[in-house]
Design an enzyme around this catalytic site. Structure first.
Site, mmCIF file in Angstrom:
data_model
loop_
_atom_site.group_PDB
_atom_site.id
_atom_site.type_symbol
_atom_site.label_atom_id
_atom_site.label_comp_id
_atom_site.label_asym_id
_atom_site.label_seq_id
_atom_site.Cartn_x
_atom_site.Cartn_y
_atom_site.Cartn_z
ATOM 1 N N HIS A 80 0.831 -1.162 0.020
ATOM 2 C CA HIS A 80 -0.048 0.055 -0.061
ATOM 3 C C HIS A 80 0.856 1.396 0.144
ATOM 4 O O HIS A 80 0.702 2.211 -0.703
ATOM 5 C CB HIS A 80 -0.862 -0.096 1.172
ATOM 6 C CG HIS A 80 -1.568 1.201 1.359
ATOM 7 N ND1 HIS A 80 -3.129 1.346 1.047
ATOM 8 C CD2 HIS A 80 -1.359 2.368 1.772
ATOM 9 C CE1 HIS A 80 -3.398 2.624 1.320
ATOM 10 N NE2 HIS A 80 -2.507 3.239 1.982
ATOM 11 N N GLU A 81 1.909 1.240 0.833
ATOM 12 C CA GLU A 81 2.733 2.440 0.853
ATOM 13 C C GLU A 81 3.403 2.753 -0.252
ATOM 14 O O GLU A 81 3.872 3.721 -0.780
ATOM 15 C CB GLU A 81 3.507 2.157 2.207
ATOM 16 C CG GLU A 81 2.825 2.226 3.575
ATOM 17 C CD GLU A 81 1.969 3.325 3.693
ATOM 18 O OE1 GLU A 81 2.074 4.650 2.941
ATOM 19 O OE2 GLU A 81 0.745 3.114 4.371
ATOM 20 N N HIS A 94 1.767 4.370 -2.958
ATOM 21 C CA HIS A 94 1.635 5.828 -2.961
ATOM 22 C C HIS A 94 2.801 6.451 -3.730
ATOM 23 O O HIS A 94 2.789 7.437 -4.173
ATOM 24 C CB HIS A 94 1.792 6.075 -1.499
ATOM 25 C CG HIS A 94 0.464 6.026 -0.716
ATOM 26 N ND1 HIS A 94 -0.795 6.637 -1.245
ATOM 27 C CD2 HIS A 94 -0.033 5.661 0.673
ATOM 28 C CE1 HIS A 94 -1.995 6.458 -0.332
ATOM 29 N NE2 HIS A 94 -1.130 5.830 0.692
ATOM 30 N N GLU A 111 -6.153 6.922 -1.004
ATOM 31 C CA GLU A 111 -6.136 5.645 -0.146
ATOM 32 C C GLU A 111 -6.843 4.536 -0.922
ATOM 33 O O GLU A 111 -6.433 3.650 -0.794
ATOM 34 C CB GLU A 111 -6.884 6.064 1.170
ATOM 35 C CG GLU A 111 -6.164 7.156 2.126
ATOM 36 C CD GLU A 111 -4.434 6.853 2.280
ATOM 37 O OE1 GLU A 111 -4.502 5.329 2.427
ATOM 38 O OE2 GLU A 111 -3.722 7.502 2.465
#
Length: 303
Positions: free
Chosen positions: A145-146, A149, A222
């Site tokens: 997930h990070e 980003h 997100e």
């Protein structure tokens, strides 16, 4: 699933790119109007330009350092956290990404975030509290997930977009005190009280619009990172489990500790403090239930 065998969530998502471009277009127009109003009222264009440029350059060069410093994150070596480094290396190798620096925050608060100016000089940080509650596959989902980003470049975009609202605030202060102590805006023959009302009105409008745009982009990014994690790992349910564990553990953290890191909410995978239903309209994150629902739908589509 389409005839090609690719699920809709596995395709490239252009929604974030479109929203980012639209966000910056709106913000640029908004701030040109704001600066034009201040210049019209007599506040010199040169001091305005210098102030805004200095803040943008400072944000560009120090944004990641400021986030790491404010979160008390420390960059760690492979020797210190081998499993963490191994997981990140595995994800970046499978997805053709550049390995970021790895940082750890020594706190019971379970969370993670990414920061940096680009794909080649970014940092992925996790807390020791997060490492304590997640299994390997759940941690992999959070790290992916990070990394999403970073891949999407929305870390930098969020930092610059957030800066715009800060610039509006300081320009308002600069104009206010310049008008209060400098004999008006550049000495133009205009009513000072009327000028200040115009400045305040335009500054407030600028800040409010910036605030709403930043929240809207932050919520969508997100969703995009959740989707990116599912694409990278092929295990959306693991990220869903991780999000629920993080949220559940957060409720056991004292409120005073959560408030100390509330300023980093926009960067966290799960906000340290979440408000009521009305408060969700202004939240940096979409409702957790909605995120989990989307991830579980992705998992079901793979069956």
């Amino acid at each position: 699933m389409s005839s090609s065998g690719i699920h809709s969530w596995q395709r490239r998502d252009s929604g974030l790119t479109v929203r980012i471009i639209l966000c910056f277009a709106i913000l640029i127009v908004l701030y040109l109007i704001f600066l034009s109003v201040l210049a019209y009222l007599g506040l010199g264009l040169l001091p305005l330009t210098i102030l805004a440029s200095a803040m943008i350059l400072a944000q560009w060069y120090f944004s990641d350092k400021i986030v790491l410093w404010s979160s008390r994150a420390k960059v760690v070596s492979r020797e210190q956290f081998p499993i963490l480094h191994d997981l990140i290396e595995r994800i970046v190798a499978r997805n053709g990404l550049t390995k970021p620096r790895v940082a750890v925050v020594n706190t019971n608060l379970p969370n993670a975030f990414a920061t940096g100016k680009g794909r080649k000089n970014s940092v992925v940080a996790v807390t020791t509290g997060l490492l304590d509650i997640l299994d390997t596959e759940e941690l992999e989902g959070v790290l992916a997930h990070e990394l999403s980003h970073i891949k999407n470049r929305d870390v930098l975009v969020l930092s610059l977009a957030s800066l715009f609202s800060t610039v509006a605030w300081y320009l308002m202060q600069f104009g206010f005190y310049g008008g209060l102590y400098g004999g008006g805006f550049g000495g133009r023959d205009r009513n000072n009280g009327g000028s200040m009302i115009i400045v305040l009105a335009v500054a407030i409008l600028t800040w409010v619009i910036s605030f709403l745009i930043i929240r809207a982009i932050s919520r969508y990014r997100e969703f995009a990172a959740d989707r990116g994690s599912a694409q990278m790992t092929g295990k959306p349910v693991k990220l869903a489990n991780a999000l629920m564990k993080i949220d559940g553990s957060m409720h056991r953290i004292p409120t005073k500790d959560l408030r100390q890191v509330e300023g980093l909410n926009a960067f966290f995978i799960v906000p340290a403090l979440s408000g009521s239903t009305i408060g969700n309209l202004f939240s940096t994150h979409p409702p957790l239930e909605r995120r989990v629902e989307k991830l579980l739908a992705m998992e079901a589509s793979m069956s």
